[in-house]
Motif scaffolding. Structure first.
Motif, PDB file in Angstrom:
ATOM      1  N   LYS A 120       1.001  -1.012   0.075  1.00  0.00           N
ATOM      2  CA  LYS A 120       0.019   0.150  -0.069  1.00  0.00           C
ATOM      3  C   LYS A 120       0.653   1.176  -0.073  1.00  0.00           C
ATOM      4  O   LYS A 120       0.505   2.179  -0.607  1.00  0.00           O
ATOM      5  N   THR A 121       1.720   1.228   0.647  1.00  0.00           N
ATOM      6  CA  THR A 121       2.772   2.398   0.796  1.00  0.00           C
ATOM      7  C   THR A 121       3.511   2.681  -0.645  1.00  0.00           C
ATOM      8  O   THR A 121       3.540   3.659  -1.011  1.00  0.00           O
ATOM      9  N   HIS A 122       4.032   1.472  -1.229  1.00  0.00           N
ATOM     10  CA  HIS A 122       4.556   1.528  -2.616  1.00  0.00           C
ATOM     11  C   HIS A 122       3.641   2.249  -3.688  1.00  0.00           C
ATOM     12  O   HIS A 122       3.946   3.025  -4.341  1.00  0.00           O
ATOM     13  N   SER A 123       2.450   1.776  -3.412  1.00  0.00           N
ATOM     14  CA  SER A 123       1.392   2.641  -4.243  1.00  0.00           C
ATOM     15  C   SER A 123       1.087   3.989  -3.933  1.00  0.00           C
ATOM     16  O   SER A 123       0.842   4.801  -4.719  1.00  0.00           O
ATOM     17  N   LEU A 124       1.135   4.389  -2.805  1.00  0.00           N
ATOM     18  CA  LEU A 124       0.960   5.799  -2.260  1.00  0.00           C
ATOM     19  C   LEU A 124       2.336   6.527  -2.813  1.00  0.00           C
ATOM     20  O   LEU A 124       2.137   7.564  -3.544  1.00  0.00           O
ATOM     21  N   THR A 125       3.432   6.021  -2.903  1.00  0.00           N
ATOM     22  CA  THR A 125       4.632   6.593  -3.227  1.00  0.00           C
ATOM     23  C   THR A 125       4.559   6.977  -4.775  1.00  0.00           C
ATOM     24  O   THR A 125       4.992   7.978  -5.304  1.00  0.00           O
ATOM     25  N   SER A 126       4.177   5.863  -5.613  1.00  0.00           N
ATOM     26  CA  SER A 126       4.004   6.006  -6.911  1.00  0.00           C
ATOM     27  C   SER A 126       3.093   6.943  -7.295  1.00  0.00           C
ATOM     28  O   SER A 126       3.142   8.000  -8.152  1.00  0.00           O
ATOM     29  N   GLY A 127       1.784   6.811  -6.563  1.00  0.00           N
ATOM     30  CA  GLY A 127       0.786   7.858  -6.988  1.00  0.00           C
ATOM     31  C   GLY A 127       0.956   9.294  -6.560  1.00  0.00           C
ATOM     32  O   GLY A 127       0.813  10.001  -7.428  1.00  0.00           O
ATOM     33  N   ALA A 128       1.788   9.507  -5.418  1.00  0.00           N
ATOM     34  CA  ALA A 128       2.247  10.801  -5.251  1.00  0.00           C
ATOM     35  C   ALA A 128       3.306  11.251  -6.125  1.00  0.00           C
ATOM     36  O   ALA A 128       3.103  12.494  -6.730  1.00  0.00           O
ATOM     37  N   GLY A 129       4.208  10.582  -6.480  1.00  0.00           N
ATOM     38  CA  GLY A 129       4.950  10.889  -7.649  1.00  0.00           C
ATOM     39  C   GLY A 129       4.436  11.258  -9.145  1.00  0.00           C
ATOM     40  O   GLY A 129       4.742  12.492  -9.583  1.00  0.00           O
ATOM     41  N   VAL A 130       3.433  10.542  -9.469  1.00  0.00           N
ATOM     42  CA  VAL A 130       2.593  10.702 -10.731  1.00  0.00           C
ATOM     43  C   VAL A 130       1.846  12.138 -10.682  1.00  0.00           C
ATOM     44  O   VAL A 130       1.637  12.811 -11.625  1.00  0.00           O
ATOM     45  N   VAL A 165       6.230  16.097  -1.379  1.00  0.00           N
ATOM     46  CA  VAL A 165       6.244  16.128  -0.327  1.00  0.00           C
ATOM     47  C   VAL A 165       5.800  14.490   0.345  1.00  0.00           C
ATOM     48  O   VAL A 165       6.537  13.884   1.163  1.00  0.00           O
ATOM     49  N   ILE A 166       4.498  14.097  -0.031  1.00  0.00           N
ATOM     50  CA  ILE A 166       4.074  12.865   0.363  1.00  0.00           C
ATOM     51  C   ILE A 166       4.971  11.767  -0.057  1.00  0.00           C
ATOM     52  O   ILE A 166       4.960  10.826   0.655  1.00  0.00           O
ATOM     53  N   ALA A 167       5.412  11.867  -1.356  1.00  0.00           N
ATOM     54  CA  ALA A 167       6.288  10.879  -2.076  1.00  0.00           C
ATOM     55  C   ALA A 167       7.405  10.787  -1.241  1.00  0.00           C
ATOM     56  O   ALA A 167       8.045   9.884  -1.092  1.00  0.00           O
ATOM     57  N   ARG A 168       8.085  11.931  -0.691  1.00  0.00           N
ATOM     58  CA  ARG A 168       9.369  11.731   0.124  1.00  0.00           C
ATOM     59  C   ARG A 168       9.136  11.047   1.542  1.00  0.00           C
ATOM     60  O   ARG A 168       9.967  10.103   1.543  1.00  0.00           O
ATOM     61  N   ILE A 169       8.116  11.102   2.162  1.00  0.00           N
ATOM     62  CA  ILE A 169       8.194  10.613   3.493  1.00  0.00           C
ATOM     63  C   ILE A 169       7.644   9.129   3.199  1.00  0.00           C
ATOM     64  O   ILE A 169       8.034   8.260   3.869  1.00  0.00           O
ATOM     65  N   SER A 170       6.718   8.919   2.125  1.00  0.00           N
ATOM     66  CA  SER A 170       6.012   7.591   1.823  1.00  0.00           C
ATOM     67  C   SER A 170       7.088   6.731   1.345  1.00  0.00           C
ATOM     68  O   SER A 170       7.468   5.686   1.635  1.00  0.00           O
ATOM     69  N   ALA A 171       8.179   7.324   0.479  1.00  0.00           N
ATOM     70  CA  ALA A 171       9.302   6.576  -0.086  1.00  0.00           C
ATOM     71  C   ALA A 171      10.126   6.284   1.150  1.00  0.00           C
ATOM     72  O   ALA A 171      10.692   5.082   1.144  1.00  0.00           O
ATOM     73  N   ALA A 172      10.540   7.095   2.081  1.00  0.00           N
ATOM     74  CA  ALA A 172      11.276   6.761   3.397  1.00  0.00           C
ATOM     75  C   ALA A 172      10.638   5.606   4.342  1.00  0.00           C
ATOM     76  O   ALA A 172      11.291   4.483   4.685  1.00  0.00           O
ATOM     77  N   PHE A 173       9.223   5.714   4.420  1.00  0.00           N
ATOM     78  CA  PHE A 173       8.436   4.657   5.208  1.00  0.00           C
ATOM     79  C   PHE A 173       8.566   3.561   4.498  1.00  0.00           C
ATOM     80  O   PHE A 173       8.709   2.033   5.005  1.00  0.00           O
ATOM     81  N   GLU A 174       8.607   3.376   2.986  1.00  0.00           N
ATOM     82  CA  GLU A 174       8.386   2.170   2.154  1.00  0.00           C
ATOM     83  C   GLU A 174       9.831   1.513   2.527  1.00  0.00           C
ATOM     84  O   GLU A 174       9.853   0.307   2.564  1.00  0.00           O
TER      85      GLU A 174
END
Length: 213
Positions: free
Chosen positions: A14-24, A29-38
């Motif tokens: 789910k986090t990987h999906s969030l990271t990808s979605g935030a990037g697209v 900001v969301i992609a940055r913390i989501s990628a670290a959490f991933e």
């Protein structure tokens, strides 16, 4: 063990999906913390022995904050960390270096100080957006240093994270944190500290808009 692995994998997916979605979607900001959490979830999935009361606490806090960010994208993307400054206070050189590595991983600017008294004097001269304090230090422990820092108006609300040994984590987490906001147990994962630092810096700037009627 299998159930825990399944939970971690589901969180990772789910986090990987969030990271990808935030990037697209152009939400760095969301992609940055989501990628670290991933990355943290990957580390824990591959090394389950690293899971402890500290990492579990970090996971819970980060999941909650990611939900807040995802529910208010405009407020999330108003966060700016370019000028954020972090102070690290620890008399042990190796522990201090480990904290600094975590902050480098998070791409954050930081200053490290070995002496609590010198750290207090530095806080008089410079404003910090986040402070990591070791608890057991000679001369002045982290609790007392935090109380003194809190007396300065510019640091009255600065997030403070205490660094403590894993064996003391549970008891200290239940006790009064003397003006601190959270704890992290050493030996800690570099990526765990990076995630915690990003979470607190972003929380300090996050100002959600009014909820729709």
């Amino acid at each position: 063990m299998e159930e825990r692995s399944a939970i971690l994998f589901d969180m990772y997916r789910k986090t990987h999906s969030l990271t990808s979605g935030a990037g697209v979607a152009g939400c760095p900001v969301i992609a940055r913390i989501s990628a670290a959490f991933e990355a943290l979830l990957t580390e824990l999935y591959e090394n389950p022995k690293s899971i402890n009361s500290s990492t579990t606490r970090t996971l819970a806090h980060t999941v909650d904050f990611l939900a807040q960010l995802a529910n208010d994208v405009d407020a999330a993307e108003a966060i700016k960390l370019g000028s954020a400054s972090v102070l690290v206070v620890d008399d042990e050189a190796l522990s201090r270096k480990a904290v600094m590595r975590g902050l480098e991983k998070a791409e954050l600017k930081a200053m490290d100080v070995a002496d609590p008294g010198a750290a207090f004097e530095q806080c008089k001269k410079q404003n910090f957006d986040l402070i990591f304090l070791d608890i057991d230090m000679p001369g002045m422990n982290g609790y007392d240093l935090c109380k003194q820092i809190r007396q300065q108006p510019q640091h009255a609300k600065t997030p403070v994270v205490f660094v403590t040994g894993l064996t003391d984590f549970a008891s200290r987490a239940k006790s009064t944190i003397s003006g601190g906001n959270d704890l992290i147990a050493k030996p800690f994962l570099i990526i765990e500290l990076a995630v915690k630092a990003l979470t607190f810096l972003m929380k300090a700037q996050f100002k959600p808009g009014p909820k729709p009627a």
